[in-house]
Design a protein around this motif. Structure first.
Motif, PDB file in Angstrom:
ATOM      1  N   ALA A   1     -14.482   2.233   2.754  1.00  0.00           N
ATOM      2  CA  ALA A   1     -14.503   0.896   3.354  1.00  0.00           C
ATOM      3  C   ALA A   1     -13.204   0.610   4.111  1.00  0.00           C
ATOM      4  O   ALA A   1     -13.230   0.083   5.236  1.00  0.00           O
ATOM      5  CB  ALA A   1     -14.728  -0.151   2.268  1.00  0.00           C
ATOM      6  N   LYS A   2     -12.053   0.950   3.500  1.00  0.00           N
ATOM      7  CA  LYS A   2     -10.758   0.702   4.149  1.00  0.00           C
ATOM      8  C   LYS A   2     -10.616   1.528   5.425  1.00  0.00           C
ATOM      9  O   LYS A   2     -10.147   1.019   6.451  1.00  0.00           O
ATOM     10  CB  LYS A   2      -9.606   1.027   3.192  1.00  0.00           C
ATOM     11  CG  LYS A   2      -9.422   0.028   2.061  1.00  0.00           C
ATOM     12  CD  LYS A   2      -8.205   0.354   1.214  1.00  0.00           C
ATOM     13  CE  LYS A   2      -6.905   0.082   1.963  1.00  0.00           C
ATOM     14  NZ  LYS A   2      -5.722   0.209   1.077  1.00  0.00           N
ATOM     15  N   THR A   3     -11.026   2.778   5.344  1.00  0.00           N
ATOM     16  CA  THR A   3     -10.899   3.649   6.514  1.00  0.00           C
ATOM     17  C   THR A   3     -11.787   3.164   7.651  1.00  0.00           C
ATOM     18  O   THR A   3     -11.367   3.136   8.817  1.00  0.00           O
ATOM     19  CB  THR A   3     -11.259   5.099   6.148  1.00  0.00           C
ATOM     20  OG1 THR A   3     -10.442   5.535   5.056  1.00  0.00           O
ATOM     21  CG2 THR A   3     -11.033   6.029   7.334  1.00  0.00           C
ATOM     22  N   ARG A   4     -13.006   2.760   7.324  1.00  0.00           N
ATOM     23  CA  ARG A   4     -13.916   2.256   8.356  1.00  0.00           C
ATOM     24  C   ARG A   4     -13.378   0.963   8.975  1.00  0.00           C
ATOM     25  O   ARG A   4     -13.516   0.742  10.181  1.00  0.00           O
ATOM     26  CB  ARG A   4     -15.300   2.017   7.762  1.00  0.00           C
ATOM     27  CG  ARG A   4     -16.064   3.307   7.462  1.00  0.00           C
ATOM     28  CD  ARG A   4     -17.420   3.032   6.856  1.00  0.00           C
ATOM     29  NE  ARG A   4     -18.169   4.264   6.636  1.00  0.00           N
ATOM     30  CZ  ARG A   4     -19.355   4.322   6.039  1.00  0.00           C
ATOM     31  NH1 ARG A   4     -19.929   3.196   5.610  1.00  0.00           N
ATOM     32  NH2 ARG A   4     -19.979   5.482   5.880  1.00  0.00           N
ATOM     33  N   GLU A   5     -12.766   0.139   8.146  1.00  0.00           N
ATOM     34  CA  GLU A   5     -12.196  -1.117   8.651  1.00  0.00           C
ATOM     35  C   GLU A   5     -11.060  -0.837   9.636  1.00  0.00           C
ATOM     36  O   GLU A   5     -10.951  -1.491  10.680  1.00  0.00           O
ATOM     37  CB  GLU A   5     -11.677  -1.946   7.477  1.00  0.00           C
ATOM     38  CG  GLU A   5     -11.120  -3.307   7.874  1.00  0.00           C
ATOM     39  CD  GLU A   5     -10.658  -4.112   6.681  1.00  0.00           C
ATOM     40  OE1 GLU A   5      -9.869  -5.056   6.878  1.00  0.00           O
ATOM     41  OE2 GLU A   5     -11.073  -3.796   5.548  1.00  0.00           O
ATOM     42  N   VAL A   6     -10.216   0.145   9.311  1.00  0.00           N
ATOM     43  CA  VAL A   6      -9.124   0.524  10.203  1.00  0.00           C
ATOM     44  C   VAL A   6      -9.669   1.089  11.510  1.00  0.00           C
ATOM     45  O   VAL A   6      -9.194   0.753  12.604  1.00  0.00           O
ATOM     46  CB  VAL A   6      -8.202   1.553   9.512  1.00  0.00           C
ATOM     47  CG1 VAL A   6      -7.268   2.207  10.529  1.00  0.00           C
ATOM     48  CG2 VAL A   6      -7.385   0.885   8.415  1.00  0.00           C
ATOM     49  N   LEU A   7     -10.650   1.958  11.412  1.00  0.00           N
ATOM     50  CA  LEU A   7     -11.254   2.547  12.604  1.00  0.00           C
ATOM     51  C   LEU A   7     -11.881   1.479  13.496  1.00  0.00           C
ATOM     52  O   LEU A   7     -11.788   1.545  14.724  1.00  0.00           O
ATOM     53  CB  LEU A   7     -12.312   3.582  12.203  1.00  0.00           C
ATOM     54  CG  LEU A   7     -11.770   4.890  11.605  1.00  0.00           C
ATOM     55  CD1 LEU A   7     -12.888   5.673  10.932  1.00  0.00           C
ATOM     56  CD2 LEU A   7     -11.108   5.737  12.680  1.00  0.00           C
ATOM     57  N   GLU A   8     -12.491   0.509  12.864  1.00  0.00           N
ATOM     58  CA  GLU A   8     -13.112  -0.578  13.631  1.00  0.00           C
ATOM     59  C   GLU A   8     -12.051  -1.425  14.330  1.00  0.00           C
ATOM     60  O   GLU A   8     -12.215  -1.828  15.483  1.00  0.00           O
ATOM     61  CB  GLU A   8     -13.946  -1.453  12.696  1.00  0.00           C
ATOM     62  CG  GLU A   8     -14.657  -2.609  13.378  1.00  0.00           C
ATOM     63  CD  GLU A   8     -15.672  -2.143  14.417  1.00  0.00           C
ATOM     64  OE1 GLU A   8     -15.861  -2.877  15.418  1.00  0.00           O
ATOM     65  OE2 GLU A   8     -16.271  -1.061  14.228  1.00  0.00           O
ATOM     66  N   GLU A   9     -10.953  -1.697  13.618  1.00  0.00           N
ATOM     67  CA  GLU A   9      -9.883  -2.500  14.208  1.00  0.00           C
ATOM     68  C   GLU A   9      -9.254  -1.797  15.405  1.00  0.00           C
ATOM     69  O   GLU A   9      -8.844  -2.447  16.379  1.00  0.00           O
ATOM     70  CB  GLU A   9      -8.812  -2.781  13.158  1.00  0.00           C
ATOM     71  CG  GLU A   9      -7.696  -3.695  13.658  1.00  0.00           C
ATOM     72  CD  GLU A   9      -6.652  -3.979  12.602  1.00  0.00           C
ATOM     73  OE1 GLU A   9      -5.617  -4.597  12.949  1.00  0.00           O
ATOM     74  OE2 GLU A   9      -6.856  -3.591  11.422  1.00  0.00           O
ATOM     75  N   ALA A  10      -9.180  -0.469  15.340  1.00  0.00           N
ATOM     76  CA  ALA A  10      -8.556   0.305  16.423  1.00  0.00           C
ATOM     77  C   ALA A  10      -9.544   0.671  17.530  1.00  0.00           C
ATOM     78  O   ALA A  10      -9.153   1.295  18.520  1.00  0.00           O
ATOM     79  CB  ALA A  10      -7.941   1.577  15.854  1.00  0.00           C
TER      80      ALA A  10
END
Length: 215
Positions: A32-41
């Protein structure tokens, strides 16, 4: 910004993260954290500093392969970019030896990061220039007696090559953090002594004290 102006990136966005921004206590949380970071970038650049730490395990994490889970999500993002999902341009950074070992142990990741660049460590002069740029970027200014050459000579005298190499650009950030601490101390003291203090001014003595605290 240059990539954006050239049309390579949709957004002039640069997001810098490290292991703690990607890894959670369990597999579901890490994904979840990794996907959130990828989405933000999305549409910009995702810069993962000290990326080799993704290959390390943590006693605090119940998931032994937490780093692998994060890497899997990153690779999935890279692979699906060809489908037009506007995934971020991913840059993984770290010390050369550690990064080479990390990529050697993760062949799937190495295949996706087949272009590498190795940059020499910053010189004391360059670190001093970075420090001055950071000072201005944070809304501070230096006493007129403080010059780039003076800061460079101070770095050369007070630190050694190995210490600087271990921290590289962070040396300038640490020096600024220490100088800001000295400014805050001066502000607090002025409240009792009824003296006027410029809260944005960094003095020579602030830098010298911060330098001593770095060692």
């Amino acid at each position: 910004k240059v990539y954006h102006e050239l049309g390579i990136l949709r957004k002039p966005k640069f997001l810098e993260v490290e292991r703690m921004d990607l890894i959670a206590a369990d597999q579901r949380g890490t994904i979840a954290k990794t996907r959130e970071v990828l989405e933000e970038a999305r549409g910009g650049i995702l810069f993962i500093d000290e990326a080799y730490t993704l290959g390390m395990t943590s006693k605090r994490s119940r998931a032994e392969n937490a780093g692998n889970d994060a890497m899997t999500e990153i690779m999935r993002s890279i692979d699906t970019d060809e489908a037009g999902r506007d995934s971020p341009l991913v840059i993984m950074a770290g010390f050369p030896t550690e990064m080479n070992l990390f990529l050697a142990r993760h062949e799937e990741l190495r295949r996706r990061f087949d272009v590498t660049f190795e940059f020499p460590d910053y010189t004391c002069q360059e670190l001093a220039e970075i420090f001055v740029d950071l000072v201005h970027a944070k809304g501070f200014y230096l006493d007129e007696t403080v010059r780039v050459d003076y800061i460079a000579k101070l770095l050369l005298k007070q630190t050694d090559t190995f210490w600087r190499s271990e921290r590289n650009g962070r040396v300038s950030e640490l020096l600024l953090a220490g100088a800001r601490t000295e400014v805050r101390k001066r502000i607090r003291s002025s409240q009792f002594e009824e003296q006027e203090v410029d809260p944005q001014l960094i003095l020579r003595q602030d830098i010298e004290t911060a330098m001593e605290d770095l060692k």
